[in-house]
Design an enzyme around this catalytic site. Structure first.
Site, mmCIF file in Angstrom:
data_model
loop_
_atom_site.group_PDB
_atom_site.id
_atom_site.type_symbol
_atom_site.label_atom_id
_atom_site.label_comp_id
_atom_site.label_asym_id
_atom_site.label_seq_id
_atom_site.Cartn_x
_atom_site.Cartn_y
_atom_site.Cartn_z
ATOM 1 N N PRO A 189 -24.510 83.131 57.126
ATOM 2 C CA PRO A 189 -23.693 83.368 55.917
ATOM 3 C C PRO A 189 -22.470 84.197 56.281
ATOM 4 O O PRO A 189 -22.609 85.286 56.827
ATOM 5 C CB PRO A 189 -24.635 84.149 55.008
ATOM 6 C CG PRO A 189 -25.593 84.823 55.911
ATOM 7 C CD PRO A 189 -25.677 84.017 57.190
ATOM 8 N N LEU A 190 -21.280 83.679 56.006
ATOM 9 C CA LEU A 190 -20.069 84.447 56.336
ATOM 10 C C LEU A 190 -19.763 85.411 55.195
ATOM 11 O O LEU A 190 -18.873 85.190 54.363
ATOM 12 C CB LEU A 190 -18.903 83.499 56.626
ATOM 13 C CG LEU A 190 -18.892 82.935 58.047
ATOM 14 C CD1 LEU A 190 -17.627 82.149 58.321
ATOM 15 C CD2 LEU A 190 -19.066 84.023 59.094
ATOM 16 N N HIS A 191 -20.492 86.528 55.179
ATOM 17 C CA HIS A 191 -20.387 87.511 54.084
ATOM 18 C C HIS A 191 -18.945 88.041 53.943
ATOM 19 O O HIS A 191 -18.281 87.811 52.954
ATOM 20 C CB HIS A 191 -21.294 88.717 54.361
ATOM 21 C CG HIS A 191 -22.725 88.395 54.622
ATOM 22 N ND1 HIS A 191 -23.612 87.943 53.659
ATOM 23 C CD2 HIS A 191 -23.451 88.479 55.766
ATOM 24 C CE1 HIS A 191 -24.799 87.775 54.198
ATOM 25 N NE2 HIS A 191 -24.744 88.091 55.460
ATOM 26 N N ASP A 192 -18.477 88.758 54.953
ATOM 27 C CA ASP A 192 -17.231 89.528 54.820
ATOM 28 C C ASP A 192 -15.966 88.672 54.685
ATOM 29 O O ASP A 192 -15.039 89.059 53.969
ATOM 30 C CB ASP A 192 -17.099 90.502 55.996
ATOM 31 C CG ASP A 192 -18.215 91.551 55.985
ATOM 32 O OD1 ASP A 192 -18.535 92.095 57.047
ATOM 33 O OD2 ASP A 192 -18.772 91.824 54.901
ATOM 34 N N THR A 214 -22.160 85.028 49.035
ATOM 35 C CA THR A 214 -21.981 84.889 50.492
ATOM 36 C C THR A 214 -23.053 83.999 51.108
ATOM 37 O O THR A 214 -22.824 83.347 52.121
ATOM 38 C CB THR A 214 -21.983 86.259 51.206
ATOM 39 O OG1 THR A 214 -23.293 86.865 51.131
ATOM 40 C CG2 THR A 214 -20.947 87.197 50.608
#
Ligand code: RIB
Ligand code: CA
Length: 313
Positions: free
Chosen positions: A241-244, A196
């Site tokens: 950070p686009l984790h999901d 991510t």
């Protein structure tokens, strides 16, 4: 191929919000049966409210949102307002939700839904602490074998922790629940910080969201404008950070991602390394592989998918 039936378990959170928007914008690939809120980034009353705000932002007022657990299985709740703001969805100004929260408890909804569907036809997509999933598996062990797959955001190995030196937030908040999930035998795909942190909303990428010039595009740009502060300051990274959204993007285009089938176990004893995902990346333990641990993403492909889908809302 028919759309994959999923339950999104979430603690919105700006990145959860983008993951939910991506799912709701992709009905050919994803059939969102329901959304269960869990305490995590912010307390349950706010994650439940935020989940409904996001569904209404997407224009999907008929999505059923349930409230699950308001604290971890065996530890006090740790929240992350320092990252997501007091509301958990700081950045845009969005109207309070009109749609109601469902009466049924989120854990009972997960149990009932898995019991009602044929085995192997429902995927669980946890985007926050694993409390609801761990509680459901404990309360109704019969549902474990019915789960098609768990695709979750959580953990870290080479990237190490973001809430402690050893642990990523989702796993750290409820390590007991994570231990139950990782030992359950359900096929698991893990989107850890290792991947991510390669999905960064750089300025050109965020400008592209804003340039959609829609309520959704502008709101997402405002969310990442707020959400990026923490990572830029801590890691010197180029953006949020686009984790999901890695979870929902994987359901749509798995080929964007790569990783290894390895053994992953959860530290639940030592306070020093509590919640660490001990990922046997080099196969030294001989323990069975229980998870696809994802380490890489085609970031340009990920963002063009995201932009194309968000433009639909
Ligand atoms: O560590 C990142 C994870 O913790 C993301 O899911 C974020 O939304 C928070 O829940
Ligand atoms: Ca989350």
């Amino acid at each position: 191929m028919s759309a994959r039936k999923i339950i999104i378990d979430t603690d919105p959170g700006q990145d959860d919000a983008v993951a939910i928007l991506l799912a709701l914008a992709s009905p050919e690939e994803i059939d969102v049966l329901g959304i269960t809120a869990v305490a995590g980034n912010v307390p349950l009353n706010l994650t439940s409210k935020n989940a409904r705000i996001v569904c209404e932002l997407a224009g999907k007022h008929d999505v059923k949102v349930y409230e699950g657990c308001d604290r971890p299985m065996g530890r006090p709740l740790v929240t992350a307002e320092h990252v997501h703001g007091k509301t958990g969805l700081d950045g845009p100004t969005l109207p309070d939700p009109v749609m109601p929260v469902q009466d049924q408890h989120g854990v009972d909804y997960i149990i009932e839904t898995l019991r009602a569907h044929e085995a192997g036809t429902v995927t669980l997509c946890p985007l926050g602490p694993l409390t609801n999933i761990g509680t459901a598996f404990t309360k109704a062990p019969d549902i474990i074998e019915k789960v098609q797959e768990i695709v979750l955001m959580g953990g870290a190995y080479f990237e190490v922790g973001n809430i402690t030196p050893a642990a990523e937030f989702n796993i750290y908040v409820d390590p007991q629940a994570a231990d139950i999930v990782f030992k359950s035998g359900v096929p698991i795909v893990v989107m850890p910080l290792d991947v991510t942190h390669k999905a960064l909303v750089t300025k050109p990428r965020n400008d592209a969201f804003r340039a959609l010039n829609t309520d959704v595009g502008i709101a997402v740009a405002q969310m990442t404008d707020f959400f990026e502060r923490f990572d830029k300051e801590k890691y010197g990274s180029e953006g949020a950070p686009l984790h999901d959204p890695c979870v929902t993007a994987y359901l749509i285009k798995p080929e964007l991602f790569s990783g290894r089938h390895i053994n992953v176990e959860i530290e639940t004893q030592s306070e020093l390394t509590m919640g660490m995902t001990v990922a046997d990346w080099w196969g030294v333990t001989g323990r069975d592989a229980n998870a696809l641990f994802v380490g890489d993403v085609d970031a340009d492909g990920f963002f063009s998918l995201l932009k194309e889908r968000l433009a639909r809302l």
